[in-house]
Design a protein around this motif. Structure first.
Motif, PDB file in Angstrom:
ATOM      1  N   ILE A 154       0.839  -1.202   0.000  1.00 17.46           N
ATOM      2  CA  ILE A 154       0.000   0.000   0.000  1.00 17.46           C
ATOM      3  C   ILE A 154       0.872   1.250   0.000  1.00 17.46           C
ATOM      4  CG2 ILE A 154      -1.532   1.374   1.473  1.00 17.46           C
ATOM      5  CD1 ILE A 154      -3.024  -1.170   2.155  1.00 17.46           C
ATOM      6  N   GLN A 155       1.945   1.234   0.793  1.00 16.00           N
ATOM      7  CA  GLN A 155       2.836   2.392   0.819  1.00 16.00           C
ATOM      8  C   GLN A 155       3.519   2.603  -0.532  1.00 16.00           C
ATOM      9  OE1 GLN A 155       5.259   1.557   4.468  1.00 16.00           O
ATOM     10  NE2 GLN A 155       4.452   3.545   5.122  1.00 16.00           N
ATOM     11  N   ALA A 156       3.927   1.523  -1.175  1.00 16.85           N
ATOM     12  CA  ALA A 156       4.562   1.647  -2.491  1.00 16.85           C
ATOM     13  C   ALA A 156       3.572   2.163  -3.529  1.00 16.85           C
ATOM     14  CB  ALA A 156       5.136   0.299  -2.920  1.00 16.85           C
ATOM     15  N   LEU A 157       2.341   1.693  -3.471  1.00 13.08           N
ATOM     16  CA  LEU A 157       1.316   2.195  -4.391  1.00 13.08           C
ATOM     17  C   LEU A 157       1.071   3.682  -4.172  1.00 13.08           C
ATOM     18  CD1 LEU A 157      -1.250  -0.751  -4.161  1.00 13.08           C
ATOM     19  CD2 LEU A 157       0.077  -0.117  -6.189  1.00 13.08           C
ATOM     20  N   HIS A 158       1.077   4.107  -2.914  1.00 11.11           N
ATOM     21  CA  HIS A 158       0.898   5.524  -2.603  1.00 11.11           C
ATOM     22  C   HIS A 158       2.056   6.344  -3.165  1.00 11.11           C
ATOM     23  CE1 HIS A 158       1.309   9.161  -0.101  1.00 11.11           C
ATOM     24  NE2 HIS A 158      -0.009   9.134  -0.021  1.00 11.11           N
ATOM     25  N   ALA A 159       3.280   5.844  -2.998  1.00  9.96           N
ATOM     26  CA  ALA A 159       4.441   6.567  -3.519  1.00  9.96           C
ATOM     27  C   ALA A 159       4.375   6.700  -5.035  1.00  9.96           C
ATOM     28  CB  ALA A 159       5.726   5.853  -3.112  1.00  9.96           C
ATOM     29  N   ARG A 160       3.749   5.717  -5.686  1.00 10.17           N
ATOM     30  CA  ARG A 160       3.662   5.723  -7.155  1.00 10.17           C
ATOM     31  C   ARG A 160       2.419   6.451  -7.656  1.00 10.17           C
ATOM     32  NH1 ARG A 160       4.449   6.624 -11.466  1.00 10.17           N
ATOM     33  NH2 ARG A 160       5.477   5.450 -13.106  1.00 10.17           N
ATOM     34  N   LYS A 161       1.634   7.031  -6.739  1.00 11.97           N
ATOM     35  CA  LYS A 161       0.411   7.761  -7.074  1.00 11.97           C
ATOM     36  C   LYS A 161      -0.642   6.862  -7.730  1.00 11.97           C
ATOM     37  CE  LYS A 161       1.601  12.043  -5.887  1.00 11.97           C
ATOM     38  NZ  LYS A 161       2.899  11.780  -5.272  1.00 11.97           N
ATOM     39  N   ARG A 162      -0.613   5.575  -7.415  1.00 11.82           N
ATOM     40  CA  ARG A 162      -1.642   4.657  -7.909  1.00 11.82           C
ATOM     41  C   ARG A 162      -2.724   4.559  -6.836  1.00 11.82           C
ATOM     42  NH1 ARG A 162       2.192  -0.159 -10.158  1.00 11.82           N
ATOM     43  NH2 ARG A 162       0.262  -1.370  -9.942  1.00 11.82           N
ATOM     44  N   MET A 163      -3.442   5.678  -6.679  1.00 10.63           N
ATOM     45  CA  MET A 163      -4.332   5.829  -5.539  1.00 10.63           C
ATOM     46  C   MET A 163      -5.553   4.914  -5.611  1.00 10.63           C
ATOM     47  SD  MET A 163      -2.629   7.857  -3.768  1.00 10.63           S
ATOM     48  CE  MET A 163      -1.632   9.335  -3.615  1.00 10.63           C
ATOM     49  N   GLY A 164      -6.019   4.624  -6.801  1.00 12.03           N
ATOM     50  CA  GLY A 164      -7.142   3.708  -6.921  1.00 12.03           C
ATOM     51  C   GLY A 164      -6.810   2.339  -6.359  1.00 12.03           C
ATOM     52  N   GLU A 165      -5.585   1.878  -6.600  1.00  7.88           N
ATOM     53  CA  GLU A 165      -5.170   0.576  -6.083  1.00  7.88           C
ATOM     54  C   GLU A 165      -4.916   0.630  -4.582  1.00  7.88           C
ATOM     55  OE1 GLU A 165      -2.347  -1.635  -8.712  1.00  7.88           O
ATOM     56  OE2 GLU A 165      -2.460   0.199  -9.914  1.00  7.88           O
ATOM     57  N   VAL A 166      -4.503   1.801  -4.074  1.00  2.00           N
ATOM     58  CA  VAL A 166      -4.360   1.949  -2.622  1.00  2.00           C
ATOM     59  C   VAL A 166      -5.702   1.697  -1.945  1.00  2.00           C
ATOM     60  CG1 VAL A 166      -3.926   3.586  -0.753  1.00  2.00           C
ATOM     61  CG2 VAL A 166      -2.402   3.529  -2.728  1.00  2.00           C
ATOM     62  N   VAL A 167      -6.737   2.355  -2.449  1.00  2.00           N
ATOM     63  CA  VAL A 167      -8.072   2.198  -1.870  1.00  2.00           C
ATOM     64  C   VAL A 167      -8.581   0.772  -2.048  1.00  2.00           C
ATOM     65  CG1 VAL A 167     -10.479   2.889  -2.146  1.00  2.00           C
ATOM     66  CG2 VAL A 167      -8.685   4.625  -2.062  1.00  2.00           C
ATOM     67  N   GLN A 168      -8.340   0.206  -3.218  1.00  2.00           N
ATOM     68  CA  GLN A 168      -8.785  -1.166  -3.469  1.00  2.00           C
ATOM     69  C   GLN A 168      -8.134  -2.142  -2.490  1.00  2.00           C
ATOM     70  OE1 GLN A 168      -7.733  -2.649  -7.347  1.00  2.00           O
ATOM     71  NE2 GLN A 168      -9.156  -4.362  -7.236  1.00  2.00           N
ATOM     72  N   SER A 169      -6.826  -2.011  -2.274  1.00  2.00           N
ATOM     73  CA  SER A 169      -6.126  -2.897  -1.341  1.00  2.00           C
ATOM     74  C   SER A 169      -6.631  -2.698   0.081  1.00  2.00           C
ATOM     75  CB  SER A 169      -4.618  -2.631  -1.407  1.00  2.00           C
ATOM     76  OG  SER A 169      -4.119  -2.889  -2.702  1.00  2.00           O
ATOM     77  N   TYR A 170      -6.832  -1.441   0.458  1.00  2.16           N
ATOM     78  CA  TYR A 170      -7.328  -1.137   1.807  1.00  2.16           C
ATOM     79  C   TYR A 170      -8.701  -1.756   2.036  1.00  2.16           C
ATOM     80  CZ  TYR A 170      -9.691   1.730   5.346  1.00  2.16           C
ATOM     81  OH  TYR A 170     -10.431   2.159   6.417  1.00  2.16           O
ATOM     82  N   GLU A 171      -9.581  -1.609   1.081  1.00  4.85           N
ATOM     83  CA  GLU A 171     -10.936  -2.130   1.255  1.00  4.85           C
ATOM     84  C   GLU A 171     -10.957  -3.655   1.246  1.00  4.85           C
ATOM     85  OE1 GLU A 171     -13.229  -0.125  -1.720  1.00  4.85           O
ATOM     86  OE2 GLU A 171     -13.358   1.737  -0.554  1.00  4.85           O
ATOM     87  N   GLN A 172     -10.045  -4.279   0.504  1.00  8.38           N
ATOM     88  CA  GLN A 172      -9.949  -5.736   0.537  1.00  8.38           C
ATOM     89  C   GLN A 172      -9.502  -6.214   1.914  1.00  8.38           C
ATOM     90  OE1 GLN A 172      -7.300  -6.638  -2.703  1.00  8.38           O
ATOM     91  NE2 GLN A 172      -8.938  -6.682  -4.237  1.00  8.38           N
ATOM     92  N   LEU A 173      -8.536  -5.514   2.503  1.00  9.93           N
ATOM     93  CA  LEU A 173      -8.080  -5.883   3.841  1.00  9.93           C
ATOM     94  C   LEU A 173      -9.183  -5.671   4.868  1.00  9.93           C
ATOM     95  CD1 LEU A 173      -4.481  -4.350   3.745  1.00  9.93           C
ATOM     96  CD2 LEU A 173      -5.091  -6.765   3.596  1.00  9.93           C
ATOM     97  N   ARG A 174      -9.907  -4.567   4.743  1.00  8.59           N
ATOM     98  CA  ARG A 174     -11.013  -4.311   5.675  1.00  8.59           C
ATOM     99  C   ARG A 174     -12.093  -5.379   5.553  1.00  8.59           C
ATOM    100  NH1 ARG A 174     -12.185   0.723   7.662  1.00  8.59           N
ATOM    101  NH2 ARG A 174     -13.923  -0.417   8.609  1.00  8.59           N
ATOM    102  N   ALA A 175     -12.331  -5.841   4.336  1.00  5.30           N
ATOM    103  CA  ALA A 175     -13.348  -6.875   4.128  1.00  5.30           C
ATOM    104  C   ALA A 175     -12.971  -8.177   4.825  1.00  5.30           C
ATOM    105  CB  ALA A 175     -13.549  -7.115   2.631  1.00  5.30           C
ATOM    106  N   GLN A 176     -11.659  -8.383   5.042  1.00  2.00           N
ATOM    107  CA  GLN A 176     -11.181  -9.576   5.745  1.00  2.00           C
ATOM    108  C   GLN A 176     -11.035  -9.331   7.247  1.00  2.00           C
ATOM    109  OE1 GLN A 176     -10.698 -12.515   4.376  1.00  2.00           O
ATOM    110  NE2 GLN A 176     -11.018 -11.924   2.229  1.00  2.00           N
ATOM    111  N   ASN A 177     -11.564  -8.166   7.711  1.00  2.30           N
ATOM    112  CA  ASN A 177     -11.512  -7.803   9.137  1.00  2.30           C
ATOM    113  C   ASN A 177     -10.081  -7.708   9.660  1.00  2.30           C
ATOM    114  OD1 ASN A 177     -14.362  -7.721   9.461  1.00  2.30           O
ATOM    115  ND2 ASN A 177     -14.390  -9.963   9.582  1.00  2.30           N
ATOM    116  N   ILE A 178      -9.183  -7.262   8.802  1.00  7.99           N
ATOM    117  CA  ILE A 178      -7.787  -7.085   9.194  1.00  7.99           C
ATOM    118  C   ILE A 178      -7.601  -5.665   9.712  1.00  7.99           C
ATOM    119  CG2 ILE A 178      -5.416  -6.984   8.331  1.00  7.99           C
ATOM    120  CD1 ILE A 178      -6.204  -9.179   6.356  1.00  7.99           C
TER     121      ILE A 178
END
Length: 678
Positions: A154-178
């Motif tokens: 997620i941090q690497a995606l943020h550094a690369r300005k791939r913000m859509g994938e940052v949100v996608q990864s975050y929401e996938q982790l939240r869906a797994q109750n992580i």
């Protein structure tokens, strides 16, 4: 090993001087937690010597790798492991690979590096993370030992300005109750703000500030989160809360900082960051003048800060001073010629100044080199709007008690369609319109079509075309031309010529009387909130009448609040005619004054979308030769909505009471205007 030794000694030297570097960022040695790198230097040297003596011994190799990891020399440990892949287990090799990718990610977040280098490091880290995830399908996102891969990615995606994938990864982790670690919340907030979801961004920023309040953090990280929350609140329309936040943050941040053992105070970089945002804040709260004053003061105190000059130029352009902005950007260019914000600001200014070719070059350059930046994407949208068709529609309906001007009711409709730019400066145009009214139970109508061209370049805009009218006497051909010349940021002059103008009164056209007219005007606009215009319009009617009209219009701000603005308005008009007893309203001479206030209220603003309405109260007098002087009064209401750069709609209703030929008449005017780009 000979390849690793120079790198190892270089890193060791950096670790030994780390305490000196800590002082340079305002952290005393006593306040630092002892890092593994500092405490393990002797152990690292022993492990290195043992490995050099027994390079084939597997235990010595593993001990050396473990010592390198403890010293946070991930890249050295990874390179060493690659040389001995057959002697290292797959699990350890994967851990070392993750360590190395994490180091690349940390380096990609370092602001001291160039953007190109940061992107290259982030891309390399993402390649490693993606390869690990692809090669190890058994890695479960719910497995605790594997969370680190997903968090670091997620941090690497943020550094690369791939913000859509940052949100996608975050929401996938939240869906797994992580549970997401607190240090990631601000970066995820950045991603939501980038994707124009300010509600979620504001919540994440606030959670991060509360969760990390007791943790030792770099002050610049806290400031960035508060600034991010300010913009998230601002974009939601929570203007008062946003303004209070940035004012409080600015008041709490000192411009100087002191270090232990250093007698001279040092500049506080965090102060400059928050001061820049604080200075620009009034621009979004209906007070660009205050923003301009603050930025000018900051720029004088930091004359070599290119970022401040860019912000100053953006504010000057928003305040209606694009030429001043162009000069300021030239000064910034000498300091940071390839700054992406500078290039974007130069392109926006070029669009404002109708310097199309320069704007196009800058748009192409920023799109090629900085496509991930939000400013680049906004610039692309502005350029795409410039390249589209433009449709203007204006409609008006007047209800009146059989006045000599509009009869018992008049309605008018006019449309103009402009083509996309041709050869940069040209646009073709076509249009049509009609006016209808009833006088003494007799319906009158004028219909017309037009075609022509518009030329826009630099300070000059010229438009000309032919008009074909039908008002009961066959087809009548006319022509028109108008021009506008920008003399400076504050002065503009223009003029117009019309042969058989459609603006001829309907009652004149009903008697086959046409009009030729000319107009000259000059306008003074020191900023976007003030305006004074003077115009003179002589006309020649085909029945021999000569008319001269004079008009002065002025608007001055009276009071401003964050979402409300009170303006004073005045309009003075006068006319004279050489002929009397004409079939159309034609006072020998008249003079009118109408003055009052307009209260404008911003209802909602979200990114490009904006909704506002106003109330207008006017009063004055009208004098007509042979008929004396009578009072005039008007009350109006209007609302305008801008969906984005491509669609804007406004409507208004205006009630007027005024004399015609000494008799008081009432009128109710409804108007609708639409601007559409497609």
């Amino acid at each position: 090993m000979s390849m690793l030794r120079p790198l190892l000694w270089f890193v060791l030297g950096a670790l030994i001087t780390q305490s000196v570097g800590a002082q340079s960022i305002g952290v005393s040695i006593a306040d630092q937690q002892e890092s593994p790198g500092q405490s393990d230097i002797p152990a690292l040297l022993r492990a290195q010597n043992n490995y050099e003596q027994k390079p084939a011994d597997n235990n010595t190799l593993l001990t050396y790798i473990a010592t390198l990891r403890a010293a946070r020399l991930s890249s050295v440990a990874y390179a060493l492991a690659q040389q001995h892949r057959d002697s290292i287990s797959a699990d350890l090799l994967r851990e070392l690979t993750v360590d190395y990718a994490a180091e690349l990610t940390r380096l990609s977040l370092a602001p001291a590096r160039s953007e190109t280098e940061r992107y290259r490091l982030a891309d390399r880290a993402l390649e490693i993370y993606d390869a690990l995830l692809e090669a190890n399908n058994e890695i479960s996102v719910t497995k605790t030992t594997n969370h680190r891969i997903y968090f670091d990615r997620i941090q690497a995606l943020h550094a690369r300005k791939r913000m859509g994938e940052v949100v996608q990864s975050y929401e996938q982790l939240r869906a797994q109750n992580i549970v997401i670690p607190a240090y990631l919340l601000n970066e995820i907030g950045d991603a939501y703000l980038y994707l124009e979801q300010p509600e979620k961004a504001a919540t994440l920023y606030q959670t991060s500030l509360i969760t990390n309040a007791a943790a030792p953090r770099d002050r610049s990280d806290v400031i960035k989160e508060k600034i991010g929350r300010y913009y998230a609140l601002q974009e939601q329309g929570r203007w008062t809360e946003a303004y209070e936040l940035i004012e409080t943050t600015y008041a709490e941040e000192p411009p100087w900082r002191r270090l232990p053992g250093v007698s001279q105070p040092l500049p506080n970089d965090s102060y400059l960051e928050v001061a820049r945002t604080w200075a620009v804040a009034p621009l979004f709260h209906n007070d660009p003048r205050l923003a301009l004053e603050r930025l000018e003061t900051l720029t004088e105190s930091a004359p070599r800060d290119a970022g401040l000059k860019i912000e100053l130029a953006n504010t000057q352009r928003a305040y209606g001073l694009p030429r001043a902005a162009q000069i300021t950007l030239k000064q910034a260019e000498a300091l940071a010629p390839l700054n992406p914000d500078l290039l974007t600001a130069q392109a926006q200014t070029a669009l404002s100044l109708q310097e199309w070719e320069q704007a196009q070059e800058l748009v192409a350059f920023t799109q090629k080199h900085y496509p991930e930046l939000k400013t680049t994407q906004h610039l692309q949208e502005d350029w795409a709007t410039h390249e589209k068709w433009e449709l203007l529609i204006g409609a008006q309906k007047t209800f009146s008690s059989d006045s000599p001007v509009s009869g018992s009711g008049e309605h008018a409709l006019e449309t103009t369609l402009y083509s996309p730019p041709i050869a940069s400066n040209w646009r073709a145009l076509v249009g049509a319109g009609q006016t209808n009214a009833t006088f003494n139970d007799e319906p009158l109508r004028n219909r017309w079509v037009k075609g022509g061209a518009q030329w826009r370049a630099g300070n000059t805009t010229i438009e000309a075309g032919l008009i074909s009218q039908r008002y009961g006497y066959g087809q009548k051909t006319g022509a028109y031309g108008n021009f506008e010349q920008k003399l400076s940021d504050t002065w503009t002059m223009g003029g117009a010529l019309a042969w058989r103008t459609p603006a001829t009164p309907l009652r004149a056209l009903a008697d086959n009387i046409s009009t030729n007219s000319a107009q000259a005007w000059i306008r003074w606009t020191p900023n976007t909130y003030r305006e004074w215009t003077f115009s003179v319009t002589p006309s020649r009617f085909s029945d021999g009448n000569r008319r001269v009209e004079l008009r002065i219009y002025g608007k001055e701000p009276v009071k401003q609040w964050s979402t409300v603005r009170l303006d004073g308005e005045i309009e003075v008009s006068a006319s004279s005619n050489t002929k009397e007893n004409t079939p159309y309203y034609n006072p020998k001479a008249d003079f009118g004054v109408l003055a009052g206030v307009r209260l404008t209220h911003l209802l909602e603003q979200r990114y490009e979308s904006r909704l506002e309405h106003y109330v207008q109260l006017l009063g004055g007098s009208y004098s007509q030769k042979h008929f004396g002087t009578g009072p005039m009064a008007a009350i109006g209401y209007g609302i305008s909505w801008r969906a984005n750069h491509n669609l804007e709609i406004s409507s208004s209703i205006l009630g007027i009471r005024r004399p015609y030929d000494g008799k008081q008449e009432k009128e109710l005017r409804l108007a609708l205007n639409i601007s559409l780009r497609f």
